[in-house]
Design a protein around this motif. Structure first.
Motif, mmCIF file in Angstrom:
data_model
loop_
_atom_site.group_PDB
_atom_site.id
_atom_site.type_symbol
_atom_site.label_atom_id
_atom_site.label_comp_id
_atom_site.label_asym_id
_atom_site.label_seq_id
_atom_site.Cartn_x
_atom_site.Cartn_y
_atom_site.Cartn_z
ATOM 1 N N ILE A 257 1.053 -1.183 -0.008
ATOM 2 C CA ILE A 257 -0.054 -0.278 -0.059
ATOM 3 C C ILE A 257 0.922 1.269 -0.158
ATOM 4 O O ILE A 257 2.056 1.302 0.692
ATOM 5 C CB ILE A 257 -1.001 0.278 1.213
ATOM 6 C CG1 ILE A 257 -1.649 -1.062 1.192
ATOM 7 C CG2 ILE A 257 -1.385 1.346 1.379
ATOM 8 C CD1 ILE A 257 -2.795 -1.050 2.615
ATOM 9 N N LYS A 258 0.589 2.234 -0.877
ATOM 10 C CA LYS A 258 1.153 3.488 -0.790
ATOM 11 C C LYS A 258 0.013 4.689 -0.541
ATOM 12 O O LYS A 258 -1.028 4.531 -0.856
ATOM 13 C CB LYS A 258 1.882 3.872 -1.944
ATOM 14 C CG LYS A 258 3.172 2.869 -2.243
ATOM 15 C CD LYS A 258 4.048 3.221 -3.289
ATOM 16 C CE LYS A 258 3.324 2.902 -4.691
ATOM 17 N NZ LYS A 258 3.890 2.312 -5.774
ATOM 18 N N SER A 259 0.725 5.810 -0.061
ATOM 19 C CA SER A 259 -0.343 6.719 0.516
ATOM 20 C C SER A 259 0.025 7.904 -0.382
ATOM 21 O O SER A 259 0.999 8.293 -0.761
ATOM 22 C CB SER A 259 -0.238 7.408 1.796
ATOM 23 O OG SER A 259 -0.318 6.233 2.665
ATOM 24 N N ASP A 302 -1.804 13.601 -6.692
ATOM 25 C CA ASP A 302 -0.612 14.080 -6.784
ATOM 26 C C ASP A 302 0.131 12.649 -6.991
ATOM 27 O O ASP A 302 -0.119 11.743 -6.167
ATOM 28 C CB ASP A 302 -0.082 14.577 -5.672
ATOM 29 C CG ASP A 302 1.497 15.324 -6.084
ATOM 30 O OD1 ASP A 302 1.850 15.290 -7.047
ATOM 31 O OD2 ASP A 302 2.137 15.623 -4.928
ATOM 32 N N PRO A 303 0.898 12.453 -8.067
ATOM 33 C CA PRO A 303 1.408 11.174 -8.237
ATOM 34 C C PRO A 303 2.390 10.718 -7.091
ATOM 35 O O PRO A 303 2.706 9.260 -7.060
ATOM 36 C CB PRO A 303 2.184 11.190 -9.678
ATOM 37 C CG PRO A 303 2.307 12.781 -9.789
ATOM 38 C CD PRO A 303 1.275 13.376 -9.204
ATOM 39 N N GLY A 304 3.321 11.320 -6.478
ATOM 40 C CA GLY A 304 4.186 10.978 -5.505
ATOM 41 C C GLY A 304 3.609 10.578 -4.101
ATOM 42 O O GLY A 304 2.396 11.112 -3.865
ATOM 43 N N GLN A 305 4.240 9.505 -3.378
ATOM 44 C CA GLN A 305 3.822 9.380 -2.040
ATOM 45 C C GLN A 305 3.590 10.652 -1.271
ATOM 46 O O GLN A 305 4.499 11.412 -1.353
ATOM 47 C CB GLN A 305 4.454 8.602 -1.316
ATOM 48 C CG GLN A 305 4.444 6.986 -1.833
ATOM 49 C CD GLN A 305 5.542 6.032 -1.698
ATOM 50 O OE1 GLN A 305 6.516 6.227 -2.575
ATOM 51 N NE2 GLN A 305 5.696 5.432 -0.579
ATOM 52 N N SER A 306 2.629 10.989 -0.615
ATOM 53 C CA SER A 306 2.672 12.058 0.185
ATOM 54 C C SER A 306 1.492 11.952 1.520
ATOM 55 O O SER A 306 0.641 11.216 1.392
ATOM 56 C CB SER A 306 1.984 13.174 -0.715
ATOM 57 O OG SER A 306 1.420 14.321 0.276
ATOM 58 N N PHE A 307 2.107 12.611 2.668
ATOM 59 C CA PHE A 307 1.262 12.823 3.712
ATOM 60 C C PHE A 307 0.858 14.097 4.048
ATOM 61 O O PHE A 307 0.408 14.547 5.101
ATOM 62 C CB PHE A 307 1.835 12.148 4.930
ATOM 63 C CG PHE A 307 1.979 10.789 5.040
ATOM 64 C CD1 PHE A 307 1.213 9.867 5.392
ATOM 65 C CD2 PHE A 307 2.927 10.083 4.341
ATOM 66 C CE1 PHE A 307 0.708 8.559 5.479
ATOM 67 C CE2 PHE A 307 2.951 8.728 4.199
ATOM 68 C CZ PHE A 307 2.016 7.819 4.654
ATOM 69 N N ARG A 308 0.735 15.021 3.064
ATOM 70 C CA ARG A 308 0.392 16.460 3.133
ATOM 71 C C ARG A 308 -1.360 16.544 3.082
ATOM 72 O O ARG A 308 -1.750 15.670 2.220
ATOM 73 C CB ARG A 308 1.070 17.331 2.174
ATOM 74 C CG ARG A 308 2.481 17.636 2.771
ATOM 75 C CD ARG A 308 3.244 18.606 1.811
ATOM 76 N NE ARG A 308 2.667 19.820 1.592
ATOM 77 C CZ ARG A 308 3.418 20.949 1.457
ATOM 78 N NH1 ARG A 308 4.701 21.007 1.251
ATOM 79 N NH2 ARG A 308 2.726 22.160 1.009
#
Ligand SMILES: Cc1cc2nc3c(=O)[nH]c(=O)nc-3n(C[C@H](O)[C@H](O)[C@H](O)COP(=O)(O)OP(=O)(O)OC[C@H]3O[C@@H](n4cnc5c(N)ncnc54)[C@H](O)[C@@H]3O)c2cc1C
Ligand SMILES: [Zn+2]
Lengths: 417, 96
Positions: A257-259, A302-308
């Motif tokens: 899983i990725k966020s 947004d294509p990159g993993q992010s926790f924003r």
């Protein structure tokens, strides 16, 4: 539970609405429960409700690090639909839409559920082929798509004046998914919370799970460590959407899983101009009009993993520019608010509702389009927790599928990959 | 608290340092996903679990990730950066 009705509304008007009873309690935290559910979002709360209602399991605590219903359930664009691609997915979403239709009555809470069709604006032939393929699959499960010609698309969506023969992507046709609906997102969280609380479930806000705890001798799950101390239970379900891996990482469980960050924004309120959900999969934007009159607009993650949780300027601009190609008149609308949420997407883009290698630990994750899935997600996860066996609808969503490399590839219906 | 303070001063797009073209705006690039570990040697006996993990699992930290970017609207080259998923700060290095 105090019932909501026209009569209770009238009765409470006499006391200036000061004597309504609380929708849910805030009981003291015990140190042991039969089941712990981590996360009071849509899925966690509906799971708690169905555990109590369908399986009679009521010694349950829902642990929420912030406030109930403050996660993605508060941030989504409320589109409910069942136009999925795979035999494994469609029946699940059909069931979810069916449950949604009865919820207002069942939970005695006005969800403002509004069935209003989704129209896909088709602008490329590969997309048309992909949607037709979905249409043939969906036909087998009572979920439908119907083709309409461009004139009819424009008749049903009056502000759609772009996409003519000279544009970058002329409109080819429209594909209508009549089962699509919208409803009030907060009401979904609040109604499930109220109904679950009424059946004896405890909801503990401001209770953050820091790590999972396993039994030393047999590796079974035996509880969680929180900012309010250790709480024990033999069954723990992780239902925290974007933050799944930060919890499962605490016991070395590695999940595929990725966020990611997905965003939305709304315009100033205007008179009713669009009464369907408009989805433009070729240019990556979708919109609907809320009951207040705001246009609710979303684009691609947004294509990159992010926790924003904010929105990147160019992601926002891409969505707006795409929208203006088809709806040039919206150039004059002011945009009022923008926000984002942290979503988790599994390797094959299909959700995971599953037991894990750790006995007693369950996960419900990968819900990147999971508002529509809240009722069926809770219904089936409750079944899994109660019986330790998956409900037939979620058998294909188990973690075991990765072991056999039996992916259920479910590409984005709207904009995500 | 940390997040709030960080958000206030972050730029809205990434400034990516292409090894060939130098610092360029994010809109010129395509995201290529997380940097992969080395492909397990398939000529030797590998456990199924290793394969599956290699094929499906990536780190998903609240913190630094290593990821690939493609300068598709520039020189066409590929490169790896380290980025903090909380702030989008590009940092010197991090764990793989
Ligand atoms: C901009 C946007 C638009 C979307 N649009 C749609 C749409 O149109 N249709 C659709 O079907 N879906 C949509 N979604 C997806 C949908 O919102 C999510 O899939 C769904 O809400 C996730 O399930 P949830 O409600 O249980 O999650 P959440 O509401 O995020 O609940 C998870 C909860 O877990 C809590 N938590 C996290 N970590 C911890 C911890 N350590 N301890 C305790 N609690 C913790 C969080 O605080 C949160 O309250 C959208 C999402 C976004 C962001
Ligand atoms: Zn370059």
């Amino acid at each position: 539970m105090q019932r909501y009705s026209i009569f209770s509304l009238a009765r409470n008007a006499f006391s200036n609405h000061q004597s309504w009873s609380k929708a849910w309690r805030s009981p003291p935290l015990k140190n042991h429960y039969d089941v712990l559910i981590i996360g009071a979002g849509g899925h966690g709360l509906s799971t708690a409700y169905y555990l109590a209602k369908n399986h009679g399991i009521t010694n349950v605590a829902v642990l929420e690090r912030g406030w109930l219903g403050g996660g993605n359930i508060a941030r989504n664009t409320v589109t409910i639909r069942s136009n999925y691609m795979r035999d494994e997915s469609i029946p699940f979403y059909v069931k979810s839409v069916e449950l949604y239709e009865g919820l207002t009555k069942e939970l005695n809470y006005n969800l403002m559920y509004s069935n209003r069709s989704m129209i896909d604006i088709v602008q490329t032939y590969p997309k048309l082929r992909e949607i037709k393929r979905r249409m043939y699959h969906m036909d087998l499960y009572d979920s439908t798509y119907e083709r309409i010609e461009t004139d009819e698309v424009r008749r049903r969506i009056p502000p759609l004046t772009g996409g003519g023969p000279d544009s970058r992507f002329p409109i080819i046709c429209g594909m209508v998914h009549p089962q699509a609906a919208v409803c009030r997102h907060d009401a979904v969280a609040w109604s499930f919370a109220r109904a679950a609380d009424n059946l004896g479930v405890e909801i503990h806000q401001n209770t953050e799970v820091i790590k999972l705890i396993r039994e030393d001798h047999n590796g079974r799950i035996c509880g969680v460590e929180t900012n309010r101390g250790i709480i024990r239970a033999n069954k723990v379900a992780v239902v925290v959407s974007g933050h799944t891996t930060s919890i499962t990482d605490t016991i070395g469980l590695r999940l595929p899983i990725k966020s990611f960050n997905l965003t939305a924004f709304v315009s100033e309120p205007v008179k009713p101009i669009i009464d369907v959900v408009v989805n433009c999969p070729d240019i990556g934007v979708y919109l609907s009009q809320s009951d207040k009159g705001e246009l609710v607009i979303g684009g691609a993650p947004d294509p990159g993993q992010s926790f924003r949780r904010d929105i990147k300027q160019h992601v926002f601009e891409n969505a707006v520019c795409s929208m203006l190609e088809l709806f040039p008149a919206f150039k004059r609308l002011k945009l009022m608010r923008q926000w984002g949420g942290t979503l988790d997407i599994a390797h094959d883009a299909t959700p995971i509702v599953s037991k894990t290698d750790i006995p007693g630990l369950f996960v419900s994750a990968g819900w990147w389009g999971g508002f529509k899935a809240v009722p069926a997600g809770g219904f089936t996860l409750a079944h899994l927790i109660a019986n330790n066996e998956p409900h037939p609808l979620i058998e294909p969503f188990s973690l075991g599928r990765f072991r056999g490399l039996d992916f259920v590839l479910e590409a984005g219906t709207t904009t995500a990959t | 608290m940390f997040l709030k303070r960080e958000l206030l001063r972050r730029p809205d797009m990434l400034l990516l340092h292409c090894p060939f073209c130098g610092p360029r705006n994010e809109i010129e690039f395509a995201h290529g996903g997380p940097e992969k570990k080395r492909r397990p040697d398939s000529t030797s006996d590998i456990e199924d679990e290793m394969w599956i993990e290699y094929l499906t699992v990536s780190r998903n930290p609240i913190g630094p990730v290593a990821e690939r970017w493609w300068h598709v609207r520039g020189c066409g080259g590929w490169f790896t950066i380290y980025r903090d998923t909380r702030t989008h700060d590009i940092i010197d290095e991090g764990p793989l």
